[in-house]
Write a protein that holds these residues in place. Structure first.
Motif, PDB file in Angstrom:
ATOM      1  N   LYS A  16       0.827  -1.200   0.000  1.00 19.78           N
ATOM      2  CA  LYS A  16       0.000   0.000   0.000  1.00 19.78           C
ATOM      3  C   LYS A  16       0.866   1.257   0.000  1.00 19.78           C
ATOM      4  CE  LYS A  16      -2.136   1.137   3.751  1.00 19.78           C
ATOM      5  NZ  LYS A  16      -3.074   1.141   4.896  1.00 19.78           N
ATOM      6  N   ASN A  17       2.083   1.154   0.522  1.00 22.22           N
ATOM      7  CA  ASN A  17       2.962   2.312   0.609  1.00 22.22           C
ATOM      8  C   ASN A  17       4.026   2.332  -0.475  1.00 22.22           C
ATOM      9  OD1 ASN A  17       2.427   3.957   3.292  1.00 22.22           O
ATOM     10  ND2 ASN A  17       2.000   1.802   3.707  1.00 22.22           N
ATOM     11  N   GLY A  18       3.867   1.529  -1.506  1.00 24.99           N
ATOM     12  CA  GLY A  18       4.725   1.659  -2.669  1.00 24.99           C
ATOM     13  C   GLY A  18       5.933   0.759  -2.702  1.00 24.99           C
ATOM     14  N   GLY A  19       6.027  -0.245  -1.854  1.00 24.47           N
ATOM     15  CA  GLY A  19       7.139  -1.175  -1.898  1.00 24.47           C
ATOM     16  C   GLY A  19       6.674  -2.543  -1.499  1.00 24.47           C
ATOM     17  N   THR A  20       7.392  -3.562  -1.837  1.00 28.58           N
ATOM     18  CA  THR A  20       7.016  -4.911  -1.458  1.00 28.58           C
ATOM     19  C   THR A  20       7.848  -5.361  -0.282  1.00 28.58           C
ATOM     20  OG1 THR A  20       8.606  -5.907  -2.976  1.00 28.58           O
ATOM     21  CG2 THR A  20       6.394  -5.441  -3.836  1.00 28.58           C
ATOM     22  N   ILE A  21       7.328  -6.350   0.421  1.00 31.68           N
ATOM     23  CA  ILE A  21       7.993  -6.796   1.639  1.00 31.68           C
ATOM     24  C   ILE A  21       9.374  -7.354   1.356  1.00 31.68           C
ATOM     25  CG2 ILE A  21       6.972  -9.102   1.561  1.00 31.68           C
ATOM     26  CD1 ILE A  21       7.600  -7.002   4.692  1.00 31.68           C
ATOM     27  N   GLN A  22       9.539  -7.975   0.163  1.00 33.38           N
ATOM     28  CA  GLN A  22      10.842  -8.559  -0.159  1.00 33.38           C
ATOM     29  C   GLN A  22      11.905  -7.486  -0.375  1.00 33.38           C
ATOM     30  OE1 GLN A  22       8.001  -9.395  -1.605  1.00 33.38           O
ATOM     31  NE2 GLN A  22       7.683 -11.540  -0.993  1.00 33.38           N
ATOM     32  N   ASP A  23      11.490  -6.279  -0.773  1.00 36.82           N
ATOM     33  CA  ASP A  23      12.449  -5.216  -1.072  1.00 36.82           C
ATOM     34  C   ASP A  23      12.822  -4.375   0.147  1.00 36.82           C
ATOM     35  OD1 ASP A  23      12.390  -6.015  -3.697  1.00 36.82           O
ATOM     36  OD2 ASP A  23      10.870  -4.547  -4.289  1.00 36.82           O
ATOM     37  N   SER A  42      14.946  -1.490  -1.536  1.00 34.61           N
ATOM     38  CA  SER A  42      15.995  -1.656  -2.531  1.00 34.61           C
ATOM     39  C   SER A  42      15.384  -1.770  -3.925  1.00 34.61           C
ATOM     40  CB  SER A  42      16.812  -2.910  -2.220  1.00 34.61           C
ATOM     41  OG  SER A  42      17.748  -3.152  -3.236  1.00 34.61           O
ATOM     42  N   ALA A  43      15.931  -0.972  -4.892  1.00 29.67           N
ATOM     43  CA  ALA A  43      15.477  -1.089  -6.275  1.00 29.67           C
ATOM     44  C   ALA A  43      15.819  -2.467  -6.811  1.00 29.67           C
ATOM     45  CB  ALA A  43      16.116  -0.006  -7.131  1.00 29.67           C
TER      46      ALA A  43
END
Length: 641
Positions: A219-226, A291-292
């Motif tokens: 929801k905040n623009g990133g995934t848990i893995q990153d 992380s990108a």
């Protein structure tokens, strides 16, 4: 005989009871004064009072267990059903004590200070901040020892040693957040006198990622893995600013919720340029670094660019290095504990005078008032007996416990050592060391002392903290020493605090033993999680308490100080009540100019007494028997003129 009792009565000394000494009291009466807790404008504080010329330790223990306390040689007991702020005797069984997270922080902070790793400038706002973490080197036999589980890596993120590229990059991120904090809150907005906390960036571990939840992250623009790094500085900033600034100044800064602060920091950092290979998002008050590509952390060129950007200010880097070197080169300090029988010590008085004038804002502090309050004692000293387990190694009596750091006196605890307990009377400490929370630290050490002494004196099991006043927020801190008990003011039974609290929430004066007669209905003590007691009482708050956050509103022990003028006021008030049968007072032992006479034998010894004088004496003795108990009134000596 013109009167029942007088303050000029004969003051018989110890004697008549062998080595334990004799208890002699005079001048019973009720006292009305203004209240120091609710700041009443009239005489709303009502208590019973006695002067004691001598008390053996067993009798004073019995008086404590009926709600009495002492101020010098004056004994007082709140008249619970009538006084404005009912005060309940509170105690703790030392072996059952559970050290809370906040109390553990106090122990760790002292150890860091002694090790030279926490040495803020004396008197500076920095005294309220905790710049470093470390493992606690408390003595292994310390009953309150709780070793900090801070890894070497976490310690490295604070002190920023060049361990490897990953640690160097974490220091870089922390530095960038601190620059954003300075931009947002310093420069006159908060004020130079407010010491803001420093950011600590931590690696997000796999188990933490599971707890966070993938949906909330997406929801905040990133995934848990990153998600790679996280910082919770927004919560600490919110708490620090709320404590440091008055409400009107906080209003100028706008919304100070952790969420809003995190978003403001993200925006400020974005204006200063992106961090190569990472994106920064605000999520529920946290600063999250995504992380990108998961390999970005291994890209040395990206790390080098980030570090180079953070090194543009050589003076800042040099200053940081010098501070770290200075801290590590600090000489370890030595804490000493000394225990001496109550006596006047000029060095102690000088410290007491500084404490009273700076902490409690007293304008005049005299030697005579100090002696009356903290040096004078009616408790008969009993020395230890070699080979027995009845009297502790220090003996019974009144003591001053000195705490010295490198020989300098920093705190004095005034205590009474009695057959069942250590009774804490008062504490005064060096105002320059307020950041060490010496009130809490010495309380923990006094609990330790009881545990240790119990090995040689099994009857000595309890730590008495004085009075608990539910109506006074500054006195509620005593309930944090868990699991504590309060004394029922009617049946004189001890009631678990968790059982008594609901009654006190409804009525400040309560018969605590009415809560339940069934033992199995007693509430179990609450076990607090990471957000210690204060957060448990305010579970609705959105701001958690960080591990190194400190409650700056804590007020140390402040017992009632009784002076001569107060002690002699209204000594014969309310004579119309508290009448009882002559049978209750017939065995009261009285002192008549050195002669011991029971009340029932009084007229046979001195001759007939006018009825009006006899009735007055009976009323006074009846009140005396009621408040000290028949057993004590039969064995203590009541002095008459």
């Amino acid at each position: 005989m013109a009167d029942g009792a007088s303050s000029s009565g004969a003051r018989a000394g110890p004697g008549g009871r062998g080595s334990v000494g004799e208890s002699v009291v005079i001048d019973y009466g009720r006292r009305r004064t203004t209240c120091g807790y609710c700041r009443s404008t009239g005489p709303t504080s009502i208590s019973h009072g006695l002067w004691a010329t001598s008390l053996n330790a067993h009798d004073y223990q019995a008086l404590l267990d009926r709600g009495w306390r002492r101020s010098g040689s004056f004994l007082y007991k709140p008249e619970m059903e009538r006084t404005c702020c009912p005060a309940y005797t509170i105690r703790l069984k030392a072996n059952d004590f559970i050290c809370s997270k906040e109390q553990d922080r106090v122990l760790r902070r002292m150890q860091r200070f002694l090790d030279g790793e926490l040495d803020p400038q004396v008197g500076s706002p920095q005294c309220k901040n905790n710049p470093t973490k470390r493992s606690l080197n408390e003595p292994m036999n310390s009953p309150t020892l709780k070793v900090s589980r801070v890894s070497a890596y976490e310690f490295g993120t604070v002190t920023c040693p060049s361990l490897d590229k990953k640690d160097e990059f974490i220091c870089c991120l922390s530095s960038k957040i601190n620059e954003a904090i300075d931009t947002c809150f310093q420069g006159g907005i908060v004020g130079s006198d407010v010491q803001l906390p420093k950011a600590v960036v931590k690696t997000v571990k796999p188990q933490v990622k599971k707890k966070v939840g993938e949906a909330a992250q997406e929801k905040n623009g990133g995934t848990i893995q990153d998600l790679v790094y996280m910082c919770n500085i927004s919560f600490q900033l919110a708490a620090t600013i709320r404590r440091a600034l008055p409400e009107e100044k906080r209003a100028v800064l706008g919304d100070l919720s952790p969420n809003n602060i995190a978003e403001k920091l993200v925006l400020t950092m974005a204006q200063h340029g992106e961090i190569a290979g990472f994106s920064l998002k605000a999520c529920n008050g946290h600063l999250n670094f995504y992380s990108a590509t998961i390999q970005a952390i291994q890209n040395h060129s990206s790390i080098g660019a980030c570090v180079q950007a953070s090194d543009k200010s050589p003076s800042s880097k040099q200053s940081s290095t010098n501070k770290n070197d200075a801290r590590h080169n600090q000489k370890a300090k030595k804490l000493e504990f000394r225990m001496a029988r109550s006596h006047f010590d000029p060095e102690e008085f000088a410290l007491y005078k500084r404490y009273q004038t700076q902490v409690h804002k007293e304008k005049t502090v005299t030697e005579s008032s100090y002696k009356r309050f903290l040096v004078d004692t009616p408790i008969v000293s009993i020395p230890p007996v070699s080979g027995d387990n009845i009297v502790p190694p220090c003996g019974y009596g009144s003591f001053h416990q000195q705490y010295r750091i490198d020989g300098k006196l920093v705190a004095v605890g005034v205590v009474d050592i009695l057959p069942k307990c250590l009774s804490s009377k008062y504490l005064f400490w060096d105002p320059d060391l307020a950041f060490l929370s010496l009130g809490k630290y010495t309380a923990l050490k006094e609990i330790d002392w009881v545990k240790t002494t119990q090995e040689s004196c099994p009857s000595l099991q309890y730590y008495y903290l004085g009075y608990y006043i539910h109506s006074c927020n500054k006195m509620r801190y005593k309930a944090a020493y868990r699991p504590s008990e309060l004394l029922c003011p009617v049946r004189y039974e001890w009631v678990h605090y968790d059982a008594a609290k609901p009654l006190l929430d409804k009525s400040l004066y309560s018969v605590l033993s009415d809560f339940s007669t069934a033992q199995d209905e007693m509430p179990q003590p609450q076990t607090f999680g990471p957000c210690d007691e204060s957060s448990a009482k305010n579970s609705h708050s959105e701001t958690p308490i960080d591990e190194d956050d400190e409650d700056s509103d804590y007020d140390e022990e402040m017992e009632m100080m009784v002076d001569e003028e107060m002690a002699h006021s209204e000594s014969n008030a309310d004579t119309a009540e508290d009448s009882s049968s002559v049978g209750d007072i017939e065995n009261v032992m009285m002192d008549l100019n050195g002669a011991r006479v029971k009340y029932k034998e009084l007229q046979s010894v001195i001759g007939p007494i006018e009825r009006r004088h006899l009735s007055e004496l009976e009323r006074q003795l009846s009140r005396y028997v009621k408040v000290v108990g028949k057993e004590l009134s039969d064995r203590m000596v009541y002095s008459l003129s």
